[in-house]
Every structure is written in structure tokens, then in C-alpha cells.
Design a protein around this motif. Structure first.
Motif, short mmCIF file in Angstrom:
data_model
loop_
_atom_site.label_atom_id
_atom_site.label_comp_id
_atom_site.label_asym_id
_atom_site.label_seq_id
_atom_site.Cartn_x
_atom_site.Cartn_y
_atom_site.Cartn_z
N TYR A 144 0.93 -1.24 0.13
CA TYR A 144 -0.07 -0.24 0.14
C TYR A 144 1.05 1.27 -0.06
O TYR A 144 2.03 1.41 0.62
CB TYR A 144 -0.80 0.01 1.18
N VAL A 145 0.45 2.25 -0.80
CA VAL A 145 1.04 3.35 -0.58
C VAL A 145 0.26 4.80 -0.40
O VAL A 145 -1.26 4.54 -0.73
CB VAL A 145 1.88 3.98 -1.90
N ALA A 146 0.57 5.46 0.53
CA ALA A 146 -0.24 6.77 0.83
C ALA A 146 0.28 8.05 0.77
O ALA A 146 1.47 7.99 1.14
CB ALA A 146 -0.96 6.55 2.13
N TYR A 147 -0.20 9.10 0.10
CA TYR A 147 0.42 10.33 -0.10
C TYR A 147 -0.77 11.37 0.48
O TYR A 147 -1.86 11.01 0.32
CB TYR A 147 0.68 10.66 -1.10
N GLN A 148 0.01 12.73 0.93
CA GLN A 148 -1.12 13.75 0.87
C GLN A 148 -1.19 14.18 -0.51
O GLN A 148 -0.31 14.46 -1.17
CB GLN A 148 -0.32 14.72 1.83
N ASN A 149 -2.45 14.29 -0.93
CA ASN A 149 -2.43 14.54 -2.37
C ASN A 149 -2.97 15.92 -2.83
O ASN A 149 -3.13 15.88 -3.86
CB ASN A 149 -3.58 13.32 -2.90
N ALA A 150 -2.58 16.78 -1.93
CA ALA A 150 -2.49 18.24 -2.53
C ALA A 150 -1.22 18.23 -3.34
O ALA A 150 -0.16 18.17 -2.98
CB ALA A 150 -2.51 19.11 -1.35
N CYS A 151 -1.51 18.56 -4.56
CA CYS A 151 -0.45 18.94 -5.49
C CYS A 151 0.76 19.85 -5.38
O CYS A 151 0.32 20.63 -4.39
CB CYS A 151 -0.99 19.18 -7.11
N THR A 152 1.95 19.32 -5.22
CA THR A 152 2.93 20.40 -4.94
C THR A 152 3.28 21.62 -5.68
O THR A 152 4.09 22.42 -5.67
CB THR A 152 4.23 19.46 -4.67
N HIS A 153 2.20 21.54 -6.93
CA HIS A 153 2.59 22.95 -7.46
C HIS A 153 1.55 23.99 -6.95
O HIS A 153 2.11 24.72 -6.01
CB HIS A 153 2.06 22.56 -9.07
N LEU A 154 0.37 23.69 -7.13
CA LEU A 154 -0.83 24.86 -6.47
C LEU A 154 -1.83 24.03 -5.73
O LEU A 154 -2.73 24.65 -5.64
CB LEU A 154 -1.20 25.78 -7.85
N ARG A 155 -1.74 23.03 -5.09
CA ARG A 155 -2.36 22.27 -4.11
C ARG A 155 -3.84 21.66 -4.78
O ARG A 155 -4.67 21.51 -4.00
CB ARG A 155 -2.53 23.04 -2.87
N CYS A 156 -3.89 21.60 -6.11
CA CYS A 156 -5.16 20.85 -6.57
C CYS A 156 -4.99 19.41 -6.17
O CYS A 156 -3.98 18.78 -5.86
CB CYS A 156 -5.20 20.90 -8.18
N PRO A 157 -5.95 18.73 -5.84
CA PRO A 157 -6.18 17.36 -5.53
C PRO A 157 -5.67 16.39 -6.50
O PRO A 157 -6.23 16.33 -7.69
CB PRO A 157 -7.60 16.97 -5.25
N VAL A 158 -4.66 15.43 -6.38
CA VAL A 158 -3.87 14.61 -7.48
C VAL A 158 -4.82 13.29 -7.34
O VAL A 158 -5.23 12.96 -6.04
CB VAL A 158 -2.56 14.46 -6.77
N PHE A 159 -5.23 12.75 -8.31
CA PHE A 159 -5.75 11.47 -8.16
C PHE A 159 -5.11 10.41 -8.91
O PHE A 159 -4.17 10.57 -9.73
CB PHE A 159 -7.25 11.79 -8.57
N TRP A 160 -5.60 9.10 -8.68
CA TRP A 160 -4.88 7.90 -9.16
C TRP A 160 -5.66 7.35 -10.41
O TRP A 160 -6.78 7.42 -10.44
CB TRP A 160 -5.02 7.06 -8.04
N VAL A 161 -5.02 7.49 -11.22
CA VAL A 161 -5.44 6.79 -12.82
C VAL A 161 -4.96 5.26 -12.98
O VAL A 161 -3.53 5.15 -13.07
CB VAL A 161 -5.03 7.76 -13.91
N LYS A 162 -5.72 4.58 -12.52
CA LYS A 162 -5.64 2.93 -12.42
C LYS A 162 -4.80 2.52 -13.86
O LYS A 162 -4.01 1.80 -13.99
CB LYS A 162 -6.54 2.21 -12.07
N GLU A 163 -5.55 2.79 -14.96
CA GLU A 163 -5.17 2.49 -16.28
C GLU A 163 -3.88 2.97 -16.58
O GLU A 163 -2.97 2.05 -17.40
CB GLU A 163 -6.05 2.99 -17.24
N GLU A 164 -3.27 4.00 -16.25
CA GLU A 164 -1.98 4.51 -16.48
C GLU A 164 -1.13 4.20 -15.62
O GLU A 164 0.09 4.80 -15.94
CB GLU A 164 -2.21 6.19 -17.02
#
Ligand code: FES
Lengths: 63, 175
Positions: free
Chosen positions: B105-125
Motif C-alpha cells: 500500500y502507498v499513501a500520500y497527501q494528495n494536495a499537488c505540490t504545485h498549486l495544491r489541486c487534488p491529485v488522483f490515481w489513474v489506474k489504467e495508466e
């Protein structure tokens, strides 16, 4: 006459330094290098008296 | 004591609102401009204070506090390759948990480190993507791989216990 705008030029330079230091400070903050945050924050604070001093020194140049 | 200002016209006026004068509202002379610049330097100085204060606090180790372990989800509720969002350590700190394999399992704080938009996981890619400016992050390490972000996502340490996944703490960046 020649140095009419030296005060303005200096103050602009100080402002530029402020912007650069702030940028560094914020980035270092997120990188969790807290010592560097203190250094750049300190520099930012030191620039203000310098700017005030520059203003006082150069305000009476003939416009 | 009556001031003798009125007897000297124009009197020597040097206050910090020099350029605020109704008659000359639209006029910014050199001195007024310089005052604005000094004022801006003051604003920068003041606004550095909170950053410095928080940095000092972290340096003294007050920021190191352990957060209570927080249950994220049940193992059975998270198929391999899927992700679930949660909040950690505070109620407003968005985070994402991704199950990469049976046990990983991996976990991250998902506020983008650019301008804090929420980063999401794209399973297919197999990538974590930020919708705002197409930043991409490596799912194994949180390191930015494309787009504007330059700083890795802060990783959250997780543990699996009794069929549930818990968030333990936010990892520090290695210096
Ligand atoms: S906010 Fe994520 S790429 Fe800009």
C-alpha cells in the motif's frame, strides 16, 4: 541631477530581493528545511529597515 | 500649543500619507512612489513572520507530535489497483491510499505540490495525475515525473492490522 533616481532604483532592488527571498522561503518551508526558512525570513525582515533608511537618505534629492 | 504650520505655506510636510491628498489624487510623485516601495518592503517583512514562527516551532520539535493512528479502510473494501481518499493528519488534509498489490500500500497527501489541486490515481495508466496543469507523480515514491510540480508528495506511512489499513504518520523529507 545625475542621481535623481538612485533612491527609486535602490528601493526597487530591495523589493526585488524581497520577492526572491519570499519565494525561497516558501519553497524551503515546503521542503521542510526550516533553518533556511528562518534565514530567508530574517533577510526579508532586514530589508525593511534598509529600505526605510534608503528612503530617508534619498528623499530630498531635487526632483 | 498651536502649531505654526499654517504660517508657513507650503509647510514642510513629510508624513507617510504624503501621496494621499485629495487635490492631487491621481498624482504619484517620486517621493510618494518611494514610500509605496518602502511600505511594500514592510508588508514583505511582516508576512515573513508567520512562516518563520512555524519554522522555529518545527525546529524545536513541537511539530513532531504523533497523531493518533487513523483507520482508513478495510482491506476487503479495497481491491488491488484501487485507491481511496481519506483525511490525515487533520480533517482538512486530503490524502490518498493506493493498493498496489496484495500487500503493498502507498499513501500520500494528495494536495499537488504545485498549486495544491487534488491529485488522483489513474489506474489504467498507473500514474497519479493532477488535473489542474497535468502534473504527474510516480506512484511508488511520490516523486514528480511530469508537469509543473517539483517537490514529491509527502508520503504517509501506513500499517495493516486486523484486516484494516491505518495511517501512522506523515514521513519527513529526507535531507
Ligand atoms: S496544481 Fe497540480 S500541476 Fe498545477
Amino acid at each position: 541631477m545625475k542621481f535623481k533616481y538612485i533612491g527609486v532604483a535602490l528601493l526597487c532592488a530591495f523589493l526585488m530581493m524581497n520577492i526572491v527571498f519570499t519565494q525561497f522561503m516558501v519553497h524551503q518551508f515546503y521542503y521542510e528545511n526550516y533553518i533556511n526558512v528562518l534565514i530567508f525570513g530574517g533577510l526579508n525582515i532586514v530589508v525593511f529597515p534598509l529600505a526605510l533608511f534608503t528612503y530617508k537618505k534619498t528623499k530630498n534629492e531635487k526632483a | 500649543m498651536p502649531s505654526d504650520k499654517n504660517n508657513k505655506i507650503p509647510f514642510n510636510e513629510d508624513n507617510y500619507t504624503h501621496n494621499i491628498e485629495r487635490d492631487n489624487e491621481r498624482k504619484l510623485d517620486r517621493r510618494g512612489f518611494m514610500k509605496t516601495l518602502v511600505g511594500a518592503a514592510g508588508v514583505f517583512a511582516i508576512s515573513s513572520l508567520p512562516w518563520g514562527a512555524i519554522a522555529a516551532k518545527e525546529l524545536m520539535g513541537l511539530g513532531e507530535k504523533e497523531y493518533p493512528h487513523k483507520k482508513i479502510t478495510n482491506v476487503s473494501g479495497l481491491p488491488i489497483g484501487d485507491a481511496v481518499e481519506f483525511k490525515f493528519p487533520g480533517d482538512h488534509d486530503d490524502a490518498i491510499l493506493i493498493r498496489l498489490s496484495e500487500t503493498k500500500y502507498v499513501a500520500y497527501q494528495n494536495a499537488c505540490t504545485h498549486l495544491r489541486c487534488p491529485v488522483f490515481w489513474v489506474k489504467e495508466e498507473g500514474e497519479m495525475i493532477c488535473p489542474c496543469h497535468h502534473g504527474k507523480f510516480d506512484v511508488e515514491t511520490g516523486a514528480p515525473t511530469a508537469g509543473p510540480p517539483r517537490r514529491p508528495l509527502p508520503e504517509i506511512q501506513v500499517k495493516v492490522e486486523n484486516g484494516a489499513v491505518y495511517a501512522v504518520r506523515v514521513k519527513r523529507y529526507e535531507v
